[in-house]
Motif scaffolding. Structure first.
Motif, PDB file in Angstrom:
ATOM      1  N   MET A 129      64.899   1.108  43.949  1.00  0.00           N
ATOM      2  CA  MET A 129      65.852   0.097  44.412  1.00  0.00           C
ATOM      3  C   MET A 129      66.438  -0.696  43.244  1.00  0.00           C
ATOM      4  N   GLY A 130      65.694  -0.735  42.123  1.00  0.00           N
ATOM      5  CA  GLY A 130      66.201  -1.408  40.931  1.00  0.00           C
ATOM      6  C   GLY A 130      67.318  -0.647  40.244  1.00  0.00           C
ATOM      7  N   TRP A 131      67.477   0.636  40.596  1.00  0.00           N
ATOM      8  CA  TRP A 131      68.552   1.425  39.991  1.00  0.00           C
ATOM      9  C   TRP A 131      69.927   0.868  40.341  1.00  0.00           C
ATOM     10  N   LYS A 132      70.037   0.250  41.519  1.00  0.00           N
ATOM     11  CA  LYS A 132      71.348  -0.120  42.028  1.00  0.00           C
ATOM     12  C   LYS A 132      72.094  -1.087  41.105  1.00  0.00           C
ATOM     13  N   SER A 133      71.340  -1.837  40.292  1.00  0.00           N
ATOM     14  CA  SER A 133      71.998  -2.758  39.364  1.00  0.00           C
ATOM     15  C   SER A 133      72.872  -2.014  38.360  1.00  0.00           C
ATOM     16  N   SER A 134      72.553  -0.741  38.115  1.00  0.00           N
ATOM     17  CA  SER A 134      73.350   0.053  37.177  1.00  0.00           C
ATOM     18  C   SER A 134      74.764   0.275  37.689  1.00  0.00           C
ATOM     19  N   LEU A 135      74.943   0.252  39.020  1.00  0.00           N
ATOM     20  CA  LEU A 135      76.261   0.514  39.601  1.00  0.00           C
ATOM     21  C   LEU A 135      77.244  -0.619  39.353  1.00  0.00           C
ATOM     22  N   THR A 136      76.725  -1.789  39.037  1.00  0.00           N
ATOM     23  CA  THR A 136      77.606  -2.937  38.807  1.00  0.00           C
ATOM     24  C   THR A 136      77.646  -3.358  37.347  1.00  0.00           C
ATOM     25  N   GLY A 137      77.010  -2.561  36.483  1.00  0.00           N
ATOM     26  CA  GLY A 137      77.018  -2.882  35.058  1.00  0.00           C
ATOM     27  C   GLY A 137      78.396  -2.669  34.459  1.00  0.00           C
ATOM     28  N   SER A 138      78.781  -3.528  33.549  1.00  0.00           N
ATOM     29  CA  SER A 138      80.113  -3.441  32.950  1.00  0.00           C
ATOM     30  C   SER A 138      80.215  -2.220  32.036  1.00  0.00           C
ATOM     31  N   GLY A 139      81.391  -1.598  32.048  1.00  0.00           N
ATOM     32  CA  GLY A 139      81.665  -0.487  31.151  1.00  0.00           C
ATOM     33  C   GLY A 139      80.989   0.811  31.510  1.00  0.00           C
ATOM     34  N   ARG A 140      80.497   0.935  32.743  1.00  0.00           N
ATOM     35  CA  ARG A 140      79.797   2.154  33.156  1.00  0.00           C
ATOM     36  C   ARG A 140      80.486   2.738  34.384  1.00  0.00           C
ATOM     37  N   THR A 141      80.649   4.065  34.423  1.00  0.00           N
ATOM     38  CA  THR A 141      81.291   4.736  35.551  1.00  0.00           C
ATOM     39  C   THR A 141      80.365   5.793  36.129  1.00  0.00           C
ATOM     40  N   PHE A 142      80.268   5.825  37.452  1.00  0.00           N
ATOM     41  CA  PHE A 142      79.489   6.837  38.156  1.00  0.00           C
ATOM     42  C   PHE A 142      80.433   7.703  38.990  1.00  0.00           C
ATOM     43  N   LEU A 143      80.340   9.011  38.804  1.00  0.00           N
ATOM     44  CA  LEU A 143      81.090   9.948  39.622  1.00  0.00           C
ATOM     45  C   LEU A 143      80.085  10.765  40.433  1.00  0.00           C
ATOM     46  N   PHE A 144      80.245  10.757  41.756  1.00  0.00           N
ATOM     47  CA  PHE A 144      79.348  11.487  42.637  1.00  0.00           C
ATOM     48  C   PHE A 144      80.133  12.533  43.422  1.00  0.00           C
TER      49      PHE A 144
END
Length: 287
Positions: free
Chosen positions: A160-175
């Motif tokens: 559940m702590g992973w979710k903070s990565s989705l709002t980190g600045s300068g980071r993009t997730f493509l699913f």
């Protein structure tokens, strides 16, 4: 072509062998580390780390070194094959469980946070960073005989702590998720509804590009494995028994091409969100 995965002990042996062979070839050529570094456009410190086994050379590094040393073609190809093997790592889920599976979860979070672009191809299940806690609990509670024991609640806390990565600045997730990945009933109906709504909400985040590959898409390729590409430096592939990590640039390029191919056939943007909301409604009607 990728060689088969290795258990950690054999992989360490292959790395040590590669380091020793490269060191011996340099000495046989009568070159100092400094002179070889100049020929390879590398630092002398990097050559030293490679020859002592402190740094694993990429396949490109080994290509540069054997060319600089004038290694015969057959010998060079054997060294390159060894480098490809050394750059493929395998970790069984059993060994992870023995060490505490939550440690592996923390490693994944660290990889995500150290990357600028993370691409995830998910043909079977949403990844942990996309899961609700209730859905993740059902996904982690394996009912298959022989599956390794694991502390599900501790894994959930880390996941559940992973979710903070989705709002980190300068980071993009493509699913890219297949229709099967999001609609396979892995949990009770109310949990499935919550999971699908959560995916639709996640798709709206600025850092997220979420695509759905529907059953109706005409795709002349088999979505065989979950894989994740971290920038252009690492690919991880999930198997039933464990995970494979690949660092060979050719393996990375191949998986980037695969990702782009499947993504080109998928629903994106509002179409993807509409698909997810419709699937949630289908489950809701069954309640």
């Amino acid at each position: 072509m990728t060689t088969g995965p290795l258990e950690p002990e054999l992989q360490a042996e292959q790395r040590a062998t590669l380091a020793e062979l490269l060191r011996e070839l340099r000495r046989a050529a009568g070159l100092s580390g400094e002179r070889l570094a100049v020929r390879c456009a590398m630092s002398q410190a990097k050559i030293s780390r490679i020859e002592t086994g402190k740094t694993l050379p990429s396949v490109v590094d080994v290509e540069q070194i054997v060319q600089a040393l004038g290694v015969p073609v057959d010998d060079a190809e054997r060294l390159l094959s060894l480098a490809r093997v050394a750059n493929v790592g395998y970790t069984s889920w059993r060994s992870s469980a023995r060490a505490g599976s939550w440690h592996h979860q923390r490693e994944i979070k660290a990889l995500q946070e150290a990357s600028t672009v993370v691409r995830q191809f998910l043909p079977a299940i949403p990844s942990g960073i996309l899961q609700t806690r209730d859905y993740a609990r059902h996904a982690l509670a394996s009912s298959v005989k022989g599956a390794p024991d694991r502390d599900v609640e501790k894994m959930l806390d880390v996941r559940m702590g992973w979710k903070s990565s989705l709002t980190g600045s300068g980071r993009t997730f493509l699913f890219v998720l297949t229709e099967q990945a999001v609609t396979w009933r892995r949990a009770p109906l109310e949990v499935m509804v919550g999971q699908l709504e959560h995916l639709a909400e996640t798709a709206a985040l600025d850092a997220v590009d979420l695509a759905i590959l529907p059953r109706t898409a005409q795709v002349f390729a088999a979505p065989l494995n979950i894989f994740v590409v971290y920038d252009e430096r690492l690919v991880t592939v999930e198997l039933f028994s464990g995970g494979v990590a690949m660092r060979d640039p050719r393996d990375i390029d191949y998986h980037l091409e695969l990702f782009d191919f499947f993504r080109s056939k998928a629903l994106r943007g509002e179409e993807a969100v509409e698909f997810l909301r419709s699937a949630a409604d289908d489950f809701r009607r069954e309640l």
